[in-house]
Scaffold this motif. Structure first.
Motif, PDB file in Angstrom:
ATOM      1  N   LEU A  29       0.830  -1.203   0.000  1.00 35.46           N
ATOM      2  CA  LEU A  29       0.000   0.000   0.000  1.00 35.46           C
ATOM      3  C   LEU A  29       0.866   1.254   0.000  1.00 35.46           C
ATOM      4  CD1 LEU A  29      -2.895   1.129   0.180  1.00 35.46           C
ATOM      5  CD2 LEU A  29      -2.660   1.023   2.672  1.00 35.46           C
ATOM      6  N   GLU A  30       1.900   1.263   0.837  1.00 35.53           N
ATOM      7  CA  GLU A  30       2.805   2.413   0.886  1.00 35.53           C
ATOM      8  C   GLU A  30       3.530   2.595  -0.448  1.00 35.53           C
ATOM      9  OE1 GLU A  30       6.239   4.370   3.700  1.00 35.53           O
ATOM     10  OE2 GLU A  30       5.418   2.427   4.240  1.00 35.53           O
ATOM     11  N   ILE A  38      -2.186   5.614  -5.898  1.00 34.32           N
ATOM     12  CA  ILE A  38      -3.307   6.027  -5.054  1.00 34.32           C
ATOM     13  C   ILE A  38      -2.953   7.354  -4.386  1.00 34.32           C
ATOM     14  CG2 ILE A  38      -4.188   3.693  -4.621  1.00 34.32           C
ATOM     15  CD1 ILE A  38      -2.795   3.793  -1.880  1.00 34.32           C
ATOM     16  N   ASP A  39      -3.979   8.080  -3.988  1.00 36.00           N
ATOM     17  CA  ASP A  39      -3.724   9.345  -3.299  1.00 36.00           C
ATOM     18  C   ASP A  39      -3.715   9.132  -1.785  1.00 36.00           C
ATOM     19  OD1 ASP A  39      -6.416   9.135  -2.514  1.00 36.00           O
ATOM     20  OD2 ASP A  39      -7.093  10.714  -3.867  1.00 36.00           O
ATOM     21  N   GLU A  40      -3.395  10.194  -1.068  1.00 35.09           N
ATOM     22  CA  GLU A  40      -3.258  10.119   0.392  1.00 35.09           C
ATOM     23  C   GLU A  40      -4.569   9.677   1.061  1.00 35.09           C
ATOM     24  OE1 GLU A  40      -1.105  10.258   3.877  1.00 35.09           O
ATOM     25  OE2 GLU A  40      -0.268  10.777   1.932  1.00 35.09           O
ATOM     26  N   LYS A  41      -5.683  10.172   0.565  1.00 32.67           N
ATOM     27  CA  LYS A  41      -6.982   9.821   1.151  1.00 32.67           C
ATOM     28  C   LYS A  41      -7.262   8.321   1.022  1.00 32.67           C
ATOM     29  CE  LYS A  41     -11.835  11.090   1.066  1.00 32.67           C
ATOM     30  NZ  LYS A  41     -12.861  11.951   0.490  1.00 32.67           N
ATOM     31  N   GLN A  46      -7.394   2.706   3.241  1.00 30.60           N
ATOM     32  CA  GLN A  46      -6.953   1.317   3.192  1.00 30.60           C
ATOM     33  C   GLN A  46      -6.038   0.977   4.367  1.00 30.60           C
ATOM     34  OE1 GLN A  46      -5.626  -0.209  -0.603  1.00 30.60           O
ATOM     35  NE2 GLN A  46      -6.959   1.214  -1.703  1.00 30.60           N
ATOM     36  N   GLU A  47      -5.217   1.930   4.774  1.00 33.34           N
ATOM     37  CA  GLU A  47      -4.333   1.696   5.910  1.00 33.34           C
ATOM     38  C   GLU A  47      -5.153   1.435   7.181  1.00 33.34           C
ATOM     39  OE1 GLU A  47      -0.411   3.788   7.778  1.00 33.34           O
ATOM     40  OE2 GLU A  47      -2.205   5.042   7.588  1.00 33.34           O
TER      41      GLU A  47
END
Length: 65
Positions: A29-30, A38-41, A46-47
């Motif tokens: 994911l990172e 993917i964006d920060e949101k 997901q995190e």
């Protein structure tokens, strides 16, 4: 037949609650965030799911889930 189904459920549960699998998913994911896939949101959404699953995995391993 029922025994086979139960074995499949137990195997899926072990895989789902395997901390190593969750850690790999967090690292992936990172990486997707770093690559701009993917964006920060979306990363944070997901995190949160993965960190909740990691906490559940710890509880499952301790028999408190």
């Amino acid at each position: 037949m029922i025994v086979w189904v139960l074995k499949q459920v137990v195997a899926a549960e072990r895989e789902c609650y395997d901390p190593a699998n969750i850690q790999r998913a967090l690292a992936e994911l990172e990486s997707r965030l770093d690559q701009g896939v993917i964006d920060e949101k979306e990363f944070e959404r997901q995190e949160d799911v993965l960190l909740d699953r990691l906490e559940e995995a710890r509880q499952w391993a301790n028999g408190t889930l």
